[in-house]
Design an enzyme around this catalytic site. Structure first.
Site, short mmCIF file in Angstrom:
data_model
loop_
_atom_site.label_atom_id
_atom_site.label_comp_id
_atom_site.label_asym_id
_atom_site.label_seq_id
_atom_site.Cartn_x
_atom_site.Cartn_y
_atom_site.Cartn_z
N GLU A 729 32.03 54.31 99.51
CA GLU A 729 33.08 53.64 98.74
C GLU A 729 33.48 52.35 99.44
OE1 GLU A 729 37.67 54.52 97.21
OE2 GLU A 729 36.76 55.75 98.78
N HIS A 730 33.74 52.44 100.74
CA HIS A 730 34.10 51.27 101.55
C HIS A 730 33.04 51.10 102.65
CE1 HIS A 730 38.00 53.00 100.13
NE2 HIS A 730 38.22 51.74 99.80
#
Length: 838
Positions: A729-730
């Protein structure tokens, strides 16, 4: 006060005698007949106290065992008593055989039993001003029992007793009982209180008894009282109305001038002469007795027997997996509750589902109360630790991440495997909510907000313009929100197509175009309740505004503590120009936006993060053709992957890992180190531990780090290959010349944070990129929320005469091969017409 007789019954197996004399409320068994097993007491009526005679015939261990299974009192001699007291047993649990009680006994709470009456002065001394019960054993006649019952409780074998008015060579228990009563009424009647038994113990009303009515009640075991209008008649309760009563127990007050009849009313009937009322002291209707837990108990039993199809309670009775899931869910919510009101609310939910489980298995509230009573009578206690499977694993107080070499394929796979999300059980809970909102609309939203959020609303929707008092926030907060929204808008506006219509001439005379149009109605879900998440409202709302969505609907649950919406969220909604705010959360909010209600506009697309119920509802509605509603993306636990090399600042790296770890114990935290020395590796670990120890959510961080990893890669390519495989996601790059790796080395990621001064926090709030991102590996096929998320792209084509001449033959040939003659003819007719006009 107890009934002035203690019947001695030879064995617990003598069910006939127990049933016959249970209205006395107490019986005595010889120890030889008693086997003190765990559930020994449960074979007897709930309101029957059990005594055991162990005089001269039991060890201390045996006596303690008797007390632990719920025996009310044990008859013992003085030595047995002293030994049991030394073992820690309370004196109140004993009836001690005495001729002359010792000073120690007189200062205790023990009862006494004697074989001959005491003198008047000794009796006054021994009974502690009538606060101590003294039993007496003798070869009684009825007259003798009546005489002694004034000051003692006669202990009499049941074989010598009768419930009848009189029986040859037997003692009438009714004669003994009425002989102890007193009254100051001129008519000689006794004030009588009527109550129900366990679990409600409801006071039904006041009546009057005579000696004759008491004798009749005992003999027939029904509610019989004295008619005051017709003194020569007894009043058999319910004889004409049908509201009969079964006599369960008979007792008297401390002055012997008020009698208590404990009765079981006939199901569906009340006591009051106003036939619709259950009790003379309240407004409860006859077919819905009691309140609270007793009412729940009786209601659930009725539902078990008579529930209509479609009843939620019936569904719980029939679907054991659903019921088990709800029990676990409600227990978790009770554990997570913080305020007094929240704890009470969640506990009520848990009790409801626990009682459904009990009633389903034939257990009533009275059975539960009896078990509580038995447990309260235990005199020896176990330590009380949780069973091993429920004990929390020791927290990783060292805050160390497990180190894995990329050469260990099995370990790498384990480190990069996300936890399995079970959706089947969740859907069983979500579907009833969806159906309820679909069928009941606004009414369902109000009910479910009350149930799940503890807030009672008059209306489920707050329409714009929003009242100023609902967005009362500090100037500092306004400035922070304004700056963040400005940056988000600037970045998302730049994503708009550079031209209104993009047109390409694919063949001479064939013009293909594409243009963007905003999705008209969008629903933005902003988690709320105990959380304050204006950033989510910004990240969803600003791109919708930039895209030009006509109607922006925000959904967010009100705070349980204040009953109001989070003011920061209202302020953001105001700045967005939102049409309204749906004051609901969870699956019910998603359903309302997907299908619409009386006051909620049906949305074409729903976006926003949420718990597992929100995610399940979003996944359901996007696949329901009745809803015709799309969603942004699937969702899972938040995650971060940091790639760092030997020149990375250890404190920066640690702070990035911890900012994600504090989200929750199921968050994913991975560090891929490139060419790290042991010294640098230790530096990273030390920085993580140093910072974690001072965080307010350090326990959550510790649990997250316990399943987090450092993967040791040799090269940057190896590191990026692992990252692309994981699809985080990050993705944070704390490596030399980080910008040079973007975009060529990155295939799968939600959002990338490039360089040492680009923490994830900036992207979460104010840099301008969107923080609503794909998780759980969905970055392989999904983008984060962006301007195009709120648009649909429409294509058009214009075919000229020249164009049709260029592509017409190809179209007809393909249509012929596919067997679609009408398709082929649509072109052929046009081409023939063009030929005719030449």
């Amino acid at each position: 006060m107890i009934f002035p007789i203690l019947p001695v019954i030879s064995s617990p197996e003598d069910k006939q005698s127990i049933d016959e004399f249970s209205l006395v409320g107490q019986v005595l068994f010889p120890i030889e007949s008693v086997s003190p097993k765990k559930h020994f007491i449960h074979q007897f009526p709930h309101d029957l106290d059990i005594f055991v005679n162990a005089i001269d015939n039991a060890t201390t261990d045996q006596i303690v065992e008797l007390l632990n299974v719920g025996i009310k009192q044990v008859f013992v001699n003085e030595k047995q008593y002293h030994d049991a007291i030394e073992a820690g047993s309370p004196s109140s649990r004993f009836v001690v055989a005495v001729d002359v009680p010792s000073t120690e006994l007189l200062t205790s709470e023990a009862s006494f039993v004697t074989s001959k009456p005491f003198s008047e002065s000794d009796l006054k001394k021994y009974n502690a001003n009538e606060n101590r019960v003294i039993y007496i054993e003798s070869n009684f006649t009825q007259d003798g029992a009546i005489e002694l019952a004034k000051n003692y409780v006669p202990v009499i074998p049941s074989t010598k007793l009768t419930v009848k008015r009189e029986e040859e060579n037997k003692i009438s228990i009714s004669a003994v009982f009425v002989s102890t009563l007193t009254t100051d009424r001129p008519d000689g009647l006794y004030t009588t209180l009527i109550t129900t038994p366990s679990p409600s113990y409801t006071a039904l009303g006041i009546v009057y008894s005579s000696k004759d009515s008491i004798i009749a009640a005992i003999e027939e075991k029904v509610g019989v009282y004295q008619s005051r209008k017709r003194r020569d008649e007894l009043w058999y309760k319910g004889k004409t109305s049908g509201a009969t009563q079964k006599l369960v127990k008979l007792s008297k007050d401390c002055d012997s001038d008020v009698i208590q009849f404990m009765v079981e009313p006939r199901t569906g009937y009340g006591f009051c002469h106003r036939e619709t009322k259950f009790t003379c002291f309240g407004d409860d209707i006859a077919d819905s007795p009691a309140r609270g837990l007793p009412k729940l108990d009786s209601t659930l039993q009725d539902r078990l027997e008579n529930a209509p199809e479609g009843s939620y309670t019936k569904r719980l009775f029939d679907d054991e997996k659903l019921l088990i899931a709800k029990l676990k869910e409600e227990l978790d919510e009770l554990i997570e509750a913080k305020s007094k009101e929240e704890i009470a609310w969640e506990c009520a939910d848990l009790v409801y589902f626990a009682m459904v489980w009990c009633i389903k298995h034939g257990v009533r509230l009275a059975d539960i109360e009896k078990n509580l009573d038995v447990k309260s009578l235990k005199v020896s206690r176990r330590k009380g630790d949780a069973k091993p499977q429920y004990q929390e694993a020791p927290v990783n107080s060292s805050y160390k991440l497990e180190i894995v070499s990329v050469d260990d394929a099995a370990a790498v796979e384990r480190a990069m495997t996300r936890p399995v999300q079970k959706t089947a059980d969740i859907m069983k809970l979500v579907l009833p909510i969806i159906e309820k909102v679909k069928s009941d609309g606004d009414k369902a939203l109000i009910e479910l907000t009350s149930k799940f959020d503890g807030v009672k609303l008059d209306a489920p929707v707050l329409q714009a313009p929003f009242p100023a008092d609902l967005m009362d926030i500090s100037e500092e907060m306004k400035a922070a929100i304004d700056l963040s929204m400005q940056n988000i808008e600037k970045f998302h506006a730049a994503q708009l197509p550079k031209e209104k219509v993009m047109t390409v001439e694919t063949s001479p005379g064939v013009y293909c175009s594409r243009f963007a149009k905003p999705i008209e109605n969008v629903g933005l879900y902003v988690p709320g309740g105990t959380a304050v998440l204006p950033s989510t409202a910004m990240m969803l709302g600003v791109p919708a505004k930039v895209a030009g969505c006509k109607n922006i609907i925000v959904a967010s649950p009100p705070s349980r503590a204040t009953g109001k919406l989070t003011p920061e969220v209202v302020y953001v909604a105001h700045k967005l120009g939102a049409k309204c705010i749906v004051m609901a959360g969870g699956a019910q909010a998603v359903t309302a936006m997907a299908y619409g209600t009386e006051s909620v506009l049906k949305c074409d697309k729903i976006l926003g993060p949420g718990n597992q119920f929100v995610t399940a509802a979003k996944m359901y509605v996007q696949n329901d053709t009745q809803a015709l509603c799309s969603i942004d993306m699937p969702a899972g636990p938040s995650e971060v992957l940091v790639i760092a090399d030997s020149n990375a600042d250890a404190d920066f790296v640690a702070s990035d890992l911890l900012s994600q770890a504090e989200h929750g114990v199921d968050s994913q935290v991975i560090l891929i180190g490139v060419g790290l020395s042991d010294e640098k590796l230790n530096e990273f670990q030390a920085a993580v531990e140093r910072q974690a120890k001072v965080l307010p959510r350090k326990d959550i961080v510790a649990k997250c780090l316990a399943h987090s990893y450092i993967l040791l890669a040799k090269t940057y390519k190896e590191a990026f290959d692992l990252s692309n495989q994981y699809a985080p996601e990050h993705l944070i790059l704390q490596i030399d010349d980080a910008p040079s790796y973007v975009p060529d080395s990155i295939e799968n990621a939600g959002s990338v944070f490039v360089g040492a001064l680009s923490p994830e926090s900036c992207g979460d709030y104010s840099s301008g990129t969107n923080h609503t991102l794909p998780t759980y590996g969905y970055a392989r096929q999904y983008s984060g929320v962006n301007t195009a998320t709120f648009q649909k792209f429409i294509t058009s084509q214009e075919v000229t005469e020249k164009g049709l001449q260029n592509i017409g033959k190809a179209v007809m040939e393909l249509a012929r091969v596919e067997g679609l003659e009408a398709h082929r003819r649509a072109v052929e007719i046009r081409m023939e017409r063009m030929a005719e006009t030449k």
